[in-house]
Design a protein around this motif. Structure first.
Motif, PDB file in Angstrom:
ATOM      1  N   GLU A   1       0.806  -1.209   0.000  1.00  0.00           N
ATOM      2  CA  GLU A   1       0.000   0.000   0.000  1.00  0.00           C
ATOM      3  C   GLU A   1       0.852   1.277   0.000  1.00  0.00           C
ATOM      4  O   GLU A   1       0.445   2.291  -0.570  1.00  0.00           O
ATOM      5  CB  GLU A   1      -0.934   0.002   1.216  1.00  0.00           C
ATOM      6  N   ILE A   2       2.017   1.221   0.635  1.00  0.00           N
ATOM      7  CA  ILE A   2       2.822   2.438   0.792  1.00  0.00           C
ATOM      8  C   ILE A   2       4.060   2.448  -0.098  1.00  0.00           C
ATOM      9  O   ILE A   2       4.879   3.363   0.004  1.00  0.00           O
ATOM     10  CB  ILE A   2       3.261   2.623   2.261  1.00  0.00           C
ATOM     11  N   LYS A   3       4.227   1.471  -0.990  1.00  0.00           N
ATOM     12  CA  LYS A   3       5.465   1.379  -1.761  1.00  0.00           C
ATOM     13  C   LYS A   3       5.713   2.636  -2.601  1.00  0.00           C
ATOM     14  O   LYS A   3       6.868   3.058  -2.753  1.00  0.00           O
ATOM     15  CB  LYS A   3       5.442   0.130  -2.648  1.00  0.00           C
ATOM     16  N   ARG A   4       4.662   3.246  -3.110  1.00  0.00           N
ATOM     17  CA  ARG A   4       4.845   4.474  -3.893  1.00  0.00           C
ATOM     18  C   ARG A   4       5.200   5.651  -2.982  1.00  0.00           C
ATOM     19  O   ARG A   4       5.915   6.565  -3.400  1.00  0.00           O
ATOM     20  CB  ARG A   4       3.595   4.762  -4.718  1.00  0.00           C
ATOM     21  N   GLU A   5       4.703   5.651  -1.764  1.00  0.00           N
ATOM     22  CA  GLU A   5       5.089   6.678  -0.799  1.00  0.00           C
ATOM     23  C   GLU A   5       6.572   6.526  -0.440  1.00  0.00           C
ATOM     24  O   GLU A   5       7.294   7.521  -0.305  1.00  0.00           O
ATOM     25  CB  GLU A   5       4.229   6.567   0.455  1.00  0.00           C
ATOM     26  N   LEU A   6       7.025   5.293  -0.274  1.00  0.00           N
ATOM     27  CA  LEU A   6       8.437   5.056   0.040  1.00  0.00           C
ATOM     28  C   LEU A   6       9.342   5.506  -1.108  1.00  0.00           C
ATOM     29  O   LEU A   6      10.451   6.009  -0.873  1.00  0.00           O
ATOM     30  CB  LEU A   6       8.672   3.573   0.328  1.00  0.00           C
ATOM     31  N   ALA A   7       8.868   5.328  -2.335  1.00  0.00           N
ATOM     32  CA  ALA A   7       9.680   5.687  -3.503  1.00  0.00           C
ATOM     33  C   ALA A   7       9.668   7.183  -3.792  1.00  0.00           C
ATOM     34  O   ALA A   7      10.529   7.684  -4.515  1.00  0.00           O
ATOM     35  CB  ALA A   7       9.181   4.915  -4.730  1.00  0.00           C
ATOM     36  N   ALA A   8       8.714   7.899  -3.209  1.00  0.00           N
ATOM     37  CA  ALA A   8       8.589   9.340  -3.448  1.00  0.00           C
ATOM     38  C   ALA A   8       9.355  10.121  -2.383  1.00  0.00           C
ATOM     39  O   ALA A   8       9.692   9.588  -1.326  1.00  0.00           O
ATOM     40  CB  ALA A   8       7.119   9.741  -3.433  1.00  0.00           C
ATOM     41  N   PRO A   9       9.680  11.416  -2.648  1.00  0.00           N
ATOM     42  CA  PRO A   9      10.288  12.252  -1.612  1.00  0.00           C
ATOM     43  C   PRO A   9       9.356  12.358  -0.411  1.00  0.00           C
ATOM     44  O   PRO A   9       8.140  12.276  -0.568  1.00  0.00           O
ATOM     45  CB  PRO A   9      10.461  13.608  -2.326  1.00  0.00           C
ATOM     46  N   PRO A  10       9.851  12.508   0.800  1.00  0.00           N
ATOM     47  CA  PRO A  10      11.261  12.755   1.110  1.00  0.00           C
ATOM     48  C   PRO A  10      12.098  11.502   1.316  1.00  0.00           C
ATOM     49  O   PRO A  10      13.318  11.595   1.473  1.00  0.00           O
ATOM     50  CB  PRO A  10      11.163  13.536   2.424  1.00  0.00           C
ATOM     51  N   ILE A  11      11.483  10.297   1.323  1.00  0.00           N
ATOM     52  CA  ILE A  11      12.279   9.094   1.548  1.00  0.00           C
ATOM     53  C   ILE A  11      13.018   8.710   0.272  1.00  0.00           C
ATOM     54  O   ILE A  11      14.235   8.612   0.242  1.00  0.00           O
ATOM     55  CB  ILE A  11      11.388   7.944   2.058  1.00  0.00           C
ATOM     56  N   GLY A  12      12.305   8.467  -0.794  1.00  0.00           N
ATOM     57  CA  GLY A  12      12.914   8.298  -2.106  1.00  0.00           C
ATOM     58  C   GLY A  12      13.757   7.058  -2.294  1.00  0.00           C
ATOM     59  O   GLY A  12      14.798   7.116  -2.963  1.00  0.00           O
ATOM     60  N   VAL A  13      13.313   5.910  -1.756  1.00  0.00           N
ATOM     61  CA  VAL A  13      14.070   4.681  -1.987  1.00  0.00           C
ATOM     62  C   VAL A  13      13.742   4.122  -3.364  1.00  0.00           C
ATOM     63  O   VAL A  13      12.635   4.314  -3.881  1.00  0.00           O
ATOM     64  CB  VAL A  13      13.774   3.613  -0.912  1.00  0.00           C
ATOM     65  N   ARG A  14      14.714   3.435  -3.962  1.00  0.00           N
ATOM     66  CA  ARG A  14      14.452   2.730  -5.211  1.00  0.00           C
ATOM     67  C   ARG A  14      14.137   1.280  -4.876  1.00  0.00           C
ATOM     68  O   ARG A  14      14.945   0.577  -4.267  1.00  0.00           O
ATOM     69  CB  ARG A  14      15.655   2.791  -6.157  1.00  0.00           C
ATOM     70  N   ILE A  15      12.954   0.833  -5.265  1.00  0.00           N
ATOM     71  CA  ILE A  15      12.498  -0.523  -5.000  1.00  0.00           C
ATOM     72  C   ILE A  15      12.585  -1.339  -6.284  1.00  0.00           C
ATOM     73  O   ILE A  15      12.128  -0.904  -7.340  1.00  0.00           O
ATOM     74  CB  ILE A  15      11.055  -0.523  -4.471  1.00  0.00           C
ATOM     75  N   ARG A  16      13.166  -2.507  -6.188  1.00  0.00           N
ATOM     76  CA  ARG A  16      13.312  -3.373  -7.358  1.00  0.00           C
ATOM     77  C   ARG A  16      12.725  -4.753  -7.039  1.00  0.00           C
ATOM     78  O   ARG A  16      12.888  -5.259  -5.928  1.00  0.00           O
ATOM     79  CB  ARG A  16      14.781  -3.497  -7.750  1.00  0.00           C
ATOM     80  N   PHE A  17      12.057  -5.337  -8.004  1.00  0.00           N
ATOM     81  CA  PHE A  17      11.403  -6.626  -7.824  1.00  0.00           C
ATOM     82  C   PHE A  17      12.174  -7.708  -8.584  1.00  0.00           C
ATOM     83  O   PHE A  17      12.618  -7.489  -9.713  1.00  0.00           O
ATOM     84  CB  PHE A  17       9.966  -6.570  -8.345  1.00  0.00           C
ATOM     85  N   VAL A  18      12.303  -8.885  -7.952  1.00  0.00           N
ATOM     86  CA  VAL A  18      13.008  -9.992  -8.583  1.00  0.00           C
ATOM     87  C   VAL A  18      12.015 -10.830  -9.379  1.00  0.00           C
ATOM     88  O   VAL A  18      10.891 -11.099  -8.924  1.00  0.00           O
ATOM     89  CB  VAL A  18      13.708 -10.878  -7.533  1.00  0.00           C
ATOM     90  N   ASP A  19      12.428 -11.245 -10.549  1.00  0.00           N
ATOM     91  CA  ASP A  19      11.605 -12.097 -11.401  1.00  0.00           C
ATOM     92  C   ASP A  19      11.248 -13.377 -10.645  1.00  0.00           C
ATOM     93  O   ASP A  19      12.111 -14.059 -10.090  1.00  0.00           O
ATOM     94  CB  ASP A  19      12.389 -12.437 -12.677  1.00  0.00           C
ATOM     95  N   SER A  20       9.969 -13.725 -10.638  1.00  0.00           N
ATOM     96  CA  SER A  20       9.520 -14.922  -9.921  1.00  0.00           C
ATOM     97  C   SER A  20       9.995 -16.208 -10.582  1.00  0.00           C
ATOM     98  O   SER A  20       9.833 -17.294 -10.014  1.00  0.00           O
ATOM     99  CB  SER A  20       7.990 -14.935  -9.814  1.00  0.00           C
ATOM    100  N   LYS A  21      10.612 -16.134 -11.754  1.00  0.00           N
ATOM    101  CA  LYS A  21      11.224 -17.315 -12.346  1.00  0.00           C
ATOM    102  C   LYS A  21      12.488 -17.723 -11.581  1.00  0.00           C
ATOM    103  O   LYS A  21      12.927 -18.871 -11.674  1.00  0.00           O
ATOM    104  CB  LYS A  21      11.579 -17.049 -13.810  1.00  0.00           C
ATOM    105  N   HIS A  22      13.061 -16.775 -10.859  1.00  0.00           N
ATOM    106  CA  HIS A  22      14.280 -17.037 -10.104  1.00  0.00           C
ATOM    107  C   HIS A  22      14.002 -17.140  -8.604  1.00  0.00           C
ATOM    108  O   HIS A  22      14.321 -18.152  -7.977  1.00  0.00           O
ATOM    109  CB  HIS A  22      15.307 -15.928 -10.362  1.00  0.00           C
TER     110      HIS A  22
END
Length: 357
Positions: A270-291
């Motif tokens: 629910e908050i992943k876009r808030e985490l990625a936006a300022p002022p926190i601004g983390v870059r979130i990356r997802f791993v392919d579920s094939k791996h």
């Protein structure tokens, strides 16, 4: 042009100038790297343009005054992290209660997967097992060198039994681990958290990029690792040891007040876009579920599988049954000649599975 003696700075002036520069450097370093305090009733975390996060005064604020709420104190935990950490200061962490740590239960199958996996048995020495109760701690110490007792956020809560999914006790259990994870980051260690119902068969760190702050597995992956539309599964998640990630984790826990009847993974989504936006601004990356896979969206090619999570599977007995079957299937896979494995003809056996499909 020569400088007269009267124009030359005195030794005292040189010393004071150097001391001031050093002090300024230390202040800059501390303010640039220091992590935030754990959220309390007065902590502000709301991102720009969003509604403020509710911040109830609770026992958590009192408990947060101590870096960890565990026997042995913070020094013992810090020493354990030093012993367990890899050369790059990465620690693998999982958590168990008495039911999950019991002989023949999830912890045994979890550790067994490292032994039968490909070139990953050495990673066991880098795992810190967080015990949620005394029974789990005793059992952990019988089978593993790095065990730490973490008491729950809620006073008097018994976390030893197999908790029914989404009950209050279950929610308190899954939320209790975040405070200790936050402490790991503040101590300067990268954290790779894995649920104990994850089977490890290859090293999944090859799928973690240094370009991202947070790398998470996916219940449902739609093809783009940077797409925030992917649905995360925080039962396998990596955090770089940065102040930005420490702030993100504290924000995540504070957001529980906005979604009081939901677990940590739901709130993260629910908050992943808030985490990625300022002022926190983390870059979130997802791993392919094939791996880095799970039952919600299972990778079928065993030549590419690194881990398998018993996702979309409710109940300890169901998880344990299918986790054992997955480990058995992997044993069958590695026992075959390499040419046969590469042909891709050895896969999962689905007959008799409780959740695997």
């Amino acid at each position: 042009m020569a400088i007269s003696k009267s124009a030359q700075p005195s030794p005292v002036a040189i010393f004071l100038s150097g001391a001031a520069s050093a002090t300024a450097l230390l202040v800059f370093f501390y303010t640039a790297t220091a992590g935030p305090a754990w959220p309390t009733a007065t902590t502000e975390f709301a991102p720009q343009g969003s509604q403020a996060v509710a911040r109830p005064a609770s026992a958590l604020a009192t408990k947060a005054s101590s870096p960890t709420n565990a026997t042995g104190g913070d020094d013992a935990f810090a020493r354990m992290l030093r012993r367990a950490a890899m050369e790059d200061r990465t620690v693998i962490m999982t958590s168990v209660n008495e039911a999950w740590a019991a002989e023949g239960s999830l912890l045994d199958s979890f550790l067994e997967s490292f032994r039968v996996g490909l070139n990953i048995s050495h990673l066991v020495k880098h795992i810190v097992v967080v015990a949620m109760d005394e029974g789990a701690l005793r059992r952990c110490r019988a089978v593993h060198p790095h065990c730490h007792l973490l008491l729950p956020d809620v006073d008097g809560l018994d976390l030893s039994g197999a908790k029914s999914y989404m009950t209050k006790d279950y929610l308190d259990l899954v939320w209790s681990k975040l405070r200790l994870q936050h402490r790991v980051l503040l101590l300067g260690y990268n954290l790779l958290f894995t649920d104990v119902d994850v089977a490890w068969f290859r090293d999944p760190r090859v799928h973690i990029t240094a370009a991202a702050d947070i790398t998470t597995s996916s219940d449902f992956y739609f093809g783009d690792p940077d797409d925030l539309g992917n649905y995360p599964n925080t039962g396998f998640i990596y955090f770089k040891a940065t102040a930005r990630n420490a702030r993100a984790m504290a924000y995540w826990h504070a957001a529980r007040a906005r979604f009081p009847e939901n677990h940590d993974q739901f709130v993260f989504n629910e908050i992943k876009r808030e985490l990625a936006a300022p002022p926190i601004g983390v870059r979130i990356r997802f791993v392919d579920s094939k791996h880095v896979s799970g039952f919600c969206q299972l990778g079928r090619d065993l030549n590419r599988i690194a881990t398998v999570h018993m996702t979309c599977c409710i109940g300890l007995e169901n998880k344990l049954h299918d986790l054992r079957r997955v480990v058995e299937d992997w044993r069958r896979y590695v026992s075959r000649p390499q040419w046969e494995r590469r042909a891709g003809k050895i896969g999962w056996r689905f007959e008799g599975g409780k959740c695997i499909h």
